[in-house]
Design an enzyme around this catalytic site. Sequence first.
Site, PDB file in Angstrom:
ATOM      1  N   THR A  93      70.959  11.688  61.359  1.00 34.01           N
ATOM      2  CA  THR A  93      69.688  11.940  60.662  1.00 34.01           C
ATOM      3  C   THR A  93      69.976  12.970  59.576  1.00 34.01           C
ATOM      4  O   THR A  93      70.330  14.114  59.887  1.00 34.01           O
ATOM      5  CB  THR A  93      68.639  12.511  61.637  1.00 34.01           C
ATOM      6  N   LYS A 168      62.881   7.246  58.999  1.00 38.72           N
ATOM      7  CA  LYS A 168      63.083   8.152  60.140  1.00 38.72           C
ATOM      8  C   LYS A 168      62.255   9.434  59.991  1.00 38.72           C
ATOM      9  O   LYS A 168      61.563   9.854  60.925  1.00 38.72           O
ATOM     10  CB  LYS A 168      64.577   8.484  60.251  1.00 38.72           C
ATOM     11  N   LYS A 243      64.264  20.254  62.878  1.00 39.56           N
ATOM     12  CA  LYS A 243      65.179  19.715  61.857  1.00 39.56           C
ATOM     13  C   LYS A 243      64.505  18.569  61.098  1.00 39.56           C
ATOM     14  O   LYS A 243      64.507  18.531  59.857  1.00 39.56           O
ATOM     15  CB  LYS A 243      66.468  19.219  62.522  1.00 39.56           C
TER      16      LYS A 243
HETATM   17  P1  NAD Z   1      75.930  16.744  68.429  1.00 38.06           P
HETATM   18  O1  NAD Z   1      75.955  18.092  67.823  1.00 38.06           O
HETATM   19  O2  NAD Z   1      75.933  16.602  69.912  1.00 38.06           O
HETATM   20  O3  NAD Z   1      77.166  15.861  67.852  1.00 38.06           O
HETATM   21  C1  NAD Z   1      77.664  15.948  66.560  1.00 38.06           C
HETATM   22  C2  NAD Z   1      79.177  15.815  66.666  1.00 38.06           C
HETATM   23  O4  NAD Z   1      79.747  15.771  65.363  1.00 38.06           O
HETATM   24  C3  NAD Z   1      79.823  16.988  67.394  1.00 38.06           C
HETATM   25  O5  NAD Z   1      80.566  16.510  68.513  1.00 38.06           O
HETATM   26  C4  NAD Z   1      80.735  17.620  66.328  1.00 38.06           C
HETATM   27  O6  NAD Z   1      81.930  18.158  66.848  1.00 38.06           O
HETATM   28  C5  NAD Z   1      80.997  16.426  65.439  1.00 38.06           C
HETATM   29  N1  NAD Z   1      81.456  16.784  64.101  1.00 38.06           N
HETATM   30  C6  NAD Z   1      80.906  17.681  63.234  1.00 38.06           C
HETATM   31  N2  NAD Z   1      81.618  17.724  62.088  1.00 38.06           N
HETATM   32  C7  NAD Z   1      82.634  16.828  62.248  1.00 38.06           C
HETATM   33  C8  NAD Z   1      83.715  16.422  61.428  1.00 38.06           C
HETATM   34  N3  NAD Z   1      83.909  16.955  60.217  1.00 38.06           N
HETATM   35  N4  NAD Z   1      84.587  15.502  61.905  1.00 38.06           N
HETATM   36  C9  NAD Z   1      84.415  14.974  63.145  1.00 38.06           C
HETATM   37  N5  NAD Z   1      83.402  15.325  63.975  1.00 38.06           N
HETATM   38  C10 NAD Z   1      82.541  16.238  63.526  1.00 38.06           C
HETATM   39  O7  NAD Z   1      74.646  16.002  67.805  1.00 38.06           O
HETATM   40  P2  NAD Z   1      73.902  14.699  68.379  1.00 38.06           P
HETATM   41  O8  NAD Z   1      72.818  15.089  69.303  1.00 38.06           O
HETATM   42  O9  NAD Z   1      74.944  13.712  68.820  1.00 38.06           O
HETATM   43  O10 NAD Z   1      73.194  14.170  67.037  1.00 38.06           O
HETATM   44  C11 NAD Z   1      73.929  13.509  66.009  1.00 38.06           C
HETATM   45  C12 NAD Z   1      72.943  13.075  64.929  1.00 38.06           C
HETATM   46  O11 NAD Z   1      71.955  12.223  65.519  1.00 38.06           O
HETATM   47  C13 NAD Z   1      72.169  14.246  64.295  1.00 38.06           C
HETATM   48  O12 NAD Z   1      72.044  13.985  62.924  1.00 38.06           O
HETATM   49  C14 NAD Z   1      70.825  14.228  65.015  1.00 38.06           C
HETATM   50  O13 NAD Z   1      69.779  14.765  64.223  1.00 38.06           O
HETATM   51  C15 NAD Z   1      70.650  12.737  65.251  1.00 38.06           C
HETATM   52  N6  NAD Z   1      69.785  12.401  66.392  1.00 38.06           N
HETATM   53  C16 NAD Z   1      69.918  13.049  67.577  1.00 38.06           C
HETATM   54  C17 NAD Z   1      69.095  12.702  68.652  1.00 38.06           C
HETATM   55  C18 NAD Z   1      69.204  13.395  69.993  1.00 38.06           C
HETATM   56  O14 NAD Z   1      68.305  13.217  70.850  1.00 38.06           O
HETATM   57  N7  NAD Z   1      70.261  14.171  70.252  1.00 38.06           N
HETATM   58  C19 NAD Z   1      68.116  11.692  68.498  1.00 38.06           C
HETATM   59  C20 NAD Z   1      68.039  11.018  67.272  1.00 38.06           C
HETATM   60  C21 NAD Z   1      68.873  11.380  66.224  1.00 38.06           C
END
Ligand code: NAD
Length: 296
Positions: A93, A168, A243
């Site tokens: 997102t 979204k 966010k």
């Molecule tokens: P998270 O923080 O658990 O995962 C993000 C991952 O990206 C981490 O493991 C981090 O190490 C990795 N990362 C960051 N920079 C990187 C790079 N340069 N190279 C490789 N890996 C890298 O976040 P999440 O909960 O998995 O959410 C991911 C996305 O999905 C976000 O944009 C969030 O807004 C969206 N989202 C989350 C949810 C939820 O319920 N968690 C629901 C809908 C949407």
Amino acid sequence: MAHIAFIGLGNMGGPMAANLVKAAHKVIAFDLVEASRKQAKSDGAAIADSAAGAVKGADVVITMLPAGKHVLSVWNDVLPAITRGALIIDCSTIDVESAKQAHGLAARHGVAAVDAPVSGGTGGAKGATLTFMCGGEETAFAAAKPVLQNMGKKIVHCGGAGAGQAAKICNNMILGISMIAVSEAFALAEKLGLSHQALFDVASTSSGQCWSLTSYCPVPGPVPASPANNDYKPGFASALMLKDLTLAQDAAKATGAATPLGKHAQELYRAFDAAGNGGVDFSGIIQHVRGLAGSE
Ligand code: NAD
């Protein structure tokens, strides 16, 4: 079977990559965090030693990262290493502007792109029941759809570059505002001596009906599966709601749209988050609303 590179193996990306493995795709994964790489390996993915290393030879590249700056940085890094004619999909997102920039970067490298943020949370990621909101050209969407179907149930083409992100943030602005509206109604009912169940029974079958009430009720009792019955454990964390409301406000400012309730919802979630509640489910905002009694 496709050869898929998956970058970003956090709470969402980890289980999404695991579902691609289950669907018999060849998955090469990468994350900066070692524990996430280990989990992906035990889920059956091969692990690369860098993002650029993961994408070599892949037909499809998927990113699932925290924010726009991470997506642009990773796409800048990997696009030169991606086979021309391959497809790149971002499921994070992020802000609409960064999504459009990412599409532009991909086009310059001859790689088709789709922005495909998700709804459905970590439960949907594990259960492969996510909704994907997609932006990009028709041919890119058609190529992305069968891959996304391994991770979700509903795949919607919303329009051109950035349209998935636009859908979204508009949806989640409705969600944030409606959760506060439902919370205010319960807080007023409590003051009026009206039981939670009575308000629920009326509003859930009347004109006040909405998802925040009927699927995610912010008081314990009427909807047994809602986080209110589990000490407001997420679910969907308030920090993520803040966010998304902030992305909506940034977009409203950039386009000159009037979103007064979206702005107020952002302020309320910001105050809730600042009080140390970022990890509380977003329906916990009812506690903040109750706490405002006498101050408005
Ligand atoms: P998270 O923080 O658990 O995962 C993000 C991952 O990206 C981490 O493991 C981090 O190490 C990795 N990362 C960051 N920079 C990187 C790079 N340069 N190279 C490789 N890996 C890298 O976040 P999440 O909960 O998995 O959410 C991911 C996305 O999905 C976000 O944009 C969030 O807004 C969206 N989202 C989350 C949810 C939820 O319920 N968690 C629901 C809908 C949407």
